[in-house]
Design a protein around this motif. Sequence first.
Motif, PDB file in Angstrom:
ATOM      1  N   GLY A 176       0.822  -1.213   0.000  1.00 30.47           N
ATOM      2  CA  GLY A 176       0.000   0.000   0.000  1.00 30.47           C
ATOM      3  C   GLY A 176       0.847   1.249   0.000  1.00 30.47           C
ATOM      4  N   ALA A 177       1.926   1.227   0.777  1.00 38.78           N
ATOM      5  CA  ALA A 177       2.821   2.386   0.826  1.00 38.78           C
ATOM      6  C   ALA A 177       3.501   2.606  -0.526  1.00 38.78           C
ATOM      7  N   LYS A 178       3.955   1.514  -1.140  1.00 38.92           N
ATOM      8  CA  LYS A 178       4.601   1.632  -2.457  1.00 38.92           C
ATOM      9  C   LYS A 178       3.627   2.205  -3.474  1.00 38.92           C
ATOM     10  N   LYS A 179       2.384   1.739  -3.420  1.00 38.77           N
ATOM     11  CA  LYS A 179       1.375   2.200  -4.364  1.00 38.77           C
ATOM     12  C   LYS A 179       1.143   3.697  -4.210  1.00 38.77           C
ATOM     13  N   VAL A 180       1.060   4.167  -2.976  1.00 35.93           N
ATOM     14  CA  VAL A 180       0.843   5.595  -2.721  1.00 35.93           C
ATOM     15  C   VAL A 180       2.039   6.410  -3.189  1.00 35.93           C
ATOM     16  N   VAL A 181       3.243   5.942  -2.888  1.00 34.76           N
ATOM     17  CA  VAL A 181       4.450   6.664  -3.322  1.00 34.76           C
ATOM     18  C   VAL A 181       4.504   6.707  -4.842  1.00 34.76           C
ATOM     19  N   GLY A 182       4.147   5.606  -5.488  1.00 40.42           N
ATOM     20  CA  GLY A 182       4.120   5.575  -6.949  1.00 40.42           C
ATOM     21  C   GLY A 182       3.119   6.556  -7.515  1.00 40.42           C
ATOM     22  N   ARG A 183       1.969   6.670  -6.858  1.00 39.30           N
ATOM     23  CA  ARG A 183       0.945   7.608  -7.320  1.00 39.30           C
ATOM     24  C   ARG A 183       1.434   9.043  -7.151  1.00 39.30           C
ATOM     25  N   VAL A 184       2.055   9.331  -6.013  1.00 37.89           N
ATOM     26  CA  VAL A 184       2.524  10.697  -5.735  1.00 37.89           C
ATOM     27  C   VAL A 184       3.643  11.092  -6.690  1.00 37.89           C
ATOM     28  N   THR A 185       4.566  10.168  -6.942  1.00 37.64           N
ATOM     29  CA  THR A 185       5.702  10.486  -7.807  1.00 37.64           C
ATOM     30  C   THR A 185       5.389  10.315  -9.289  1.00 37.64           C
ATOM     31  N   GLY A 186       4.260   9.681  -9.600  1.00 37.78           N
ATOM     32  CA  GLY A 186       3.902   9.473 -10.997  1.00 37.78           C
ATOM     33  C   GLY A 186       4.623   8.295 -11.625  1.00 37.78           C
TER      34      GLY A 186
END
Length: 57
Positions: free
Chosen positions: A17-27
């Motif tokens: 979940g954390a990786k997914k959020v970081v990926g969304r934030v960083t694009g």
Amino acid sequence: MSIGKKIAHKAETVKGGAKKVVGRVTGSPRLRAEGRGDQVKGNVKQAGAKVKDAFRH
């Protein structure tokens, strides 16, 4: 199933979940995909543990 494994499976889900959020934030689509994959793996392992526990009792 041991409590250690249950914690490890939950940790994998949270990490995903954390990786997914970081990926969304960083694009980063790669990081989002990895996060989704980790989340699904953790959820599947948790479900498997619940099934095993259900048949033990």
